[in-house]
Design an enzyme around this catalytic site. Structure first.
Site, PDB file in Angstrom:
ATOM      1  N   GLY A  12      57.931  30.081  42.266  1.00  0.00           N
ATOM      2  CA  GLY A  12      57.951  28.849  41.481  1.00  0.00           C
ATOM      3  C   GLY A  12      57.986  29.033  39.974  1.00  0.00           C
ATOM      4  N   LEU A  91      69.664  26.487  53.465  1.00  0.00           N
ATOM      5  CA  LEU A  91      70.962  25.856  53.232  1.00  0.00           C
ATOM      6  C   LEU A  91      70.805  24.374  53.554  1.00  0.00           C
ATOM      7  CD1 LEU A  91      73.736  27.031  52.492  1.00  0.00           C
ATOM      8  CD2 LEU A  91      74.244  27.159  54.939  1.00  0.00           C
ATOM      9  N   HIS A 108      71.112  30.146  40.487  1.00  0.00           N
ATOM     10  CA  HIS A 108      71.378  31.393  41.196  1.00  0.00           C
ATOM     11  C   HIS A 108      71.408  32.541  40.173  1.00  0.00           C
ATOM     12  CE1 HIS A 108      72.800  33.945  44.405  1.00  0.00           C
ATOM     13  NE2 HIS A 108      73.702  34.418  43.571  1.00  0.00           N
TER      14      HIS A 108
HETATM   15  C1  GRF Z   1      65.311  32.809  41.140  1.00  0.00           C
HETATM   16  O1  GRF Z   1      65.799  34.073  40.873  1.00  0.00           O
HETATM   17  C2  GRF Z   1      66.437  31.833  41.389  1.00  0.00           C
HETATM   18  O2  GRF Z   1      67.569  32.122  40.626  1.00  0.00           O
HETATM   19  C3  GRF Z   1      66.716  32.033  42.860  1.00  0.00           C
HETATM   20  O3  GRF Z   1      65.462  32.214  43.443  1.00  0.00           O
HETATM   21  C4  GRF Z   1      64.557  32.760  42.475  1.00  0.00           C
HETATM   22  C5  GRF Z   1      63.389  31.842  42.417  1.00  0.00           C
HETATM   23  O4  GRF Z   1      62.372  32.332  41.575  1.00  0.00           O
HETATM   24  N1  GRF Z   1      67.442  30.901  43.393  1.00  0.00           N
HETATM   25  P1  GRF Z   1      61.148  31.405  41.204  1.00  0.00           P
HETATM   26  O5  GRF Z   1      60.494  30.989  42.534  1.00  0.00           O
HETATM   27  O6  GRF Z   1      61.673  30.220  40.454  1.00  0.00           O
HETATM   28  O7  GRF Z   1      60.234  32.249  40.396  1.00  0.00           O
END
Ligand code: GRF
Length: 201
Positions: A12, A91, A108
């Site tokens: 998070g 998904l 992403h």
């Molecule tokens: C991040 O690297 C985001 O790009 C990917 O999942 C990860 C989530 O990290 N979709 P966090 O839970 O926000 O620290």
């Protein structure tokens, strides 16, 4: 105040960055609810500690459409206008996309369309790219695929490991996600094919 809903499955840190920007007024939005498919997600605990509504909706035994219907119901119940995926490891079903058309964002950790899927930072590092980064995009029915709202490039350094590269990418994620949310909430963009055209670029 515009109401956003966060979906997450883990740590998070992107949610936290958005929550800080919303709390300080740098982002003119309110986090209406934080939902996780994983009851143990640290991001849920974080939401509770920030005094935000936090819901665990476990997916066990439900098919994708049935599960998503529960999540959609919770988002509607909290009057969510924009859905923000922040490390949400599922998904979305076609029904979910239809419920929030061009109203779901994802982040992403690569420069899409390179390296979709899991562990994008490691994929990029092992591939030997000299530049990677992160992408905020609208969500469609395909993995890491919808129109791109914003990207940030992160150069790979000679001394990098996959971990040090991931850390620099994450810092950029925290910066651009709120920016992208701001653009989408402002409505000051148009969509031309896959291209999002804003006044800023
Ligand atoms: C991040 O690297 C985001 O790009 C990917 O999942 C990860 C989530 O990290 N979709 P966090 O839970 O926000 O620290």
């Amino acid at each position: 105040m515009r109401r956003i809903g966060i979906l997450l499955s883990g740590r998070g840190s992107n949610f936290e960055a958005i929550a800080r920007n919303a709390a300080s007024g740098r982002l003119d939005a309110a986090i209406a609810v934080v939902i996780s498919n994983r009851p143990q997600a640290p991001g849920l605990e974080l939401a509770r500690s920030l005094g935000l509504p936090a819901l665990a909706i476990p997916s066990k035994g439900l098919d994708r459409e049935a599960y998503d219907a529960l999540v959609i119901e919770a988002l509607h119940a909290h009057d969510v206008e924009l859905v923000v995926l922040a490390g949400y490891m599922r998904l979305l079903s076609p029904g979910f996309i239809r419920a929030f058309p061009m109203r779901i964002l994802n982040i992403h950790p690569s420069l899409l369309p390179a390296f979709p899927g899991l562990d994008a930072q490691h994929q990029a590092f092992e591939y030997g790219v000299r530049v990677s980064g992160c992408t905020v995009h609208f969500v469609d029915e395909h993995l890491d695929h919808g129109p791109i709202v914003m990207q940030a490039a992160v150069p790979v350094r000679a001394e990098d490991t996959a971990e040090s590269l991931s850390a620099r990418i994450l810092a950029e994620e925290h910066r651009i996600y709120s920016e992208a949310i701001r653009i989408v909430l402002s409505g000051r963009y148009r969509i031309s094919g896959r291209r999002i055209v804003t006044e800023e670029y």
